[in-house]
Design an enzyme around this catalytic site. Structure first.
Site, PDB file in Angstrom:
ATOM      1  N   GLU A   1      59.727  -6.890 -11.789  1.00  0.00           N
ATOM      2  CA  GLU A   1      59.194  -8.266 -11.780  1.00  0.00           C
ATOM      3  C   GLU A   1      57.679  -8.291 -11.507  1.00  0.00           C
ATOM      4  OE1 GLU A   1      59.852 -12.662  -9.703  1.00  0.00           O
ATOM      5  OE2 GLU A   1      60.637 -10.891  -8.697  1.00  0.00           O
TER       6      GLU A   1
ATOM      7  N   LYS B   1      61.915  -9.246 -15.148  1.00  0.00           N
ATOM      8  CA  LYS B   1      61.851 -10.640 -14.700  1.00  0.00           C
ATOM      9  C   LYS B   1      60.391 -11.073 -14.828  1.00  0.00           C
ATOM     10  CE  LYS B   1      63.048 -13.844 -10.989  1.00  0.00           C
ATOM     11  NZ  LYS B   1      63.988 -14.174  -9.909  1.00  0.00           N
TER      12      LYS B   1
END
EC number: 4.1.2.13
Length: 294
Positions: A176, A213
């Protein structure tokens, strides 16, 4: 790694619920839920209250595998139980939802327009416990604020370096590198980020897989190449400070991108709601995020 959970994450319809607010962000999450800081005396009481909140969400009939593929947990939550089962087991066995664990220790100070992850000194031990608790994958967050090529390369290098350690432990890492939605160079950051991620994906071996993400991109379908990459199980989007309505609208125009929302999922929930009111509010949120994700 369980193959049926891998298949669900790869091909299932739905989204991932992010229930992973950690020590630093827990007071904010509780306050948004209507539990103010004068309601607890210390960290232990605070974590008890946030576990009650998460238990209420997870056990709600609205929190259902027909719309929710996975849930990201904080370490504290992984080690606690719901109805006599560890949270990961409750999610997998009772709800049919794939459990993930947040493993990062927060952000370092900004350098070169980015915030790298602080060192994760106990990662091996955490991954061992995650396997004992039947966790499928992990999540770790960095933040990109400026279109600084060196900074963005450093962030992605660090994410994939830690990611390989997670893969070696038999788990799937959610990488992420969040781009700050308020960055004046957001679109340029996304272009640089995509190039760096592709470089790493192309160097993964045959049995190495990751999830990503990412902030919902300024230009729709910027990340289509990442979504279609054979080494990527799934690309999920964070809400990043957008309201649920705004995040959903932006998500809808990105083909193949699904939600992994935190605040946008729980923004209408309150401790004072009756179970009926709570379940109705959660159901409405789940339905709208699911629709945007498919």
């Amino acid at each position: 790694m369980q193959q049926n959970q891998f298949e669900k994450m790869k091909n299932g319809k739905g989204f991932i619920a992010a229930l992973d607010q950690s020590g630093g962000s827990t007071p904010k999450a509780l306050a948004a839920y209507g539990v103010l800081e004068d309601a607890y005396r210390d960290e232990e009481e605070m974590f008890n209250l946030v576990h009650e909140m998460r238990t209420r969400i997870i056990t709600s009939p609205a929190f259902d595998s027909s719309k929710i593929l996975g849930a990201i947990l904080f370490e504290e939550t992984m080690d606690r139980k719901i109805e006599g089962k560890y949270t990961g087991d409750y999610l997998a066995e009772v709800k049919g939802i794939v459990p993930f664990l947040k493993v990062d220790k927060g952000l370092a100070e900004e350098t070169n327009g980015v915030q790298m992850m602080k060192p994760i000194t106990d990662l091996d031990e955490t991954l061992k416990r995650a396997n004992e608790r039947h966790i499928f994958g992990t999540k770790m967050r960095s933040v990109i604020k400026k279109a600084n090529t060196a900074g963005i390369k450093d962030v992605v290098d660090q994410q994939f370096e830690v990611g390989k350690q997670i893969i070696n432990a038999g788990l799937i890492p959610i990488i992420e590198p969040e781009v700050d939605i308020n960055s004046p160079e957001k679109e340029k950051c996304e272009e640089l980020l995509k190039v760096e991620i592709l470089n790493h994906l192309n160097n993964l071996s045959e049995d190495e897989f990751v999830m990503l993400k990412l902030t919902i991109p300024t230009q729709a379908n910027t990340y289509k190449e990442l979504i279609d990459h054979p080494k990527v199980v799934r690309v999920v989007a964070l809400s990043g400070g957008y309201s649920r309505e705004e995040a959903n609208e932006k998500l809808k125009v990105n083909e193949g991108l699904i939600a992994s929302f935190s605040r946008a999922l729980s923004q209408d929930l309150n401790v004072k709601q009756t179970d009926e009111e709570f379940n109705a509010a959660l159901s409405k949120a789940v339905e709208s995020i699911y629709e945007a994700s498919i």
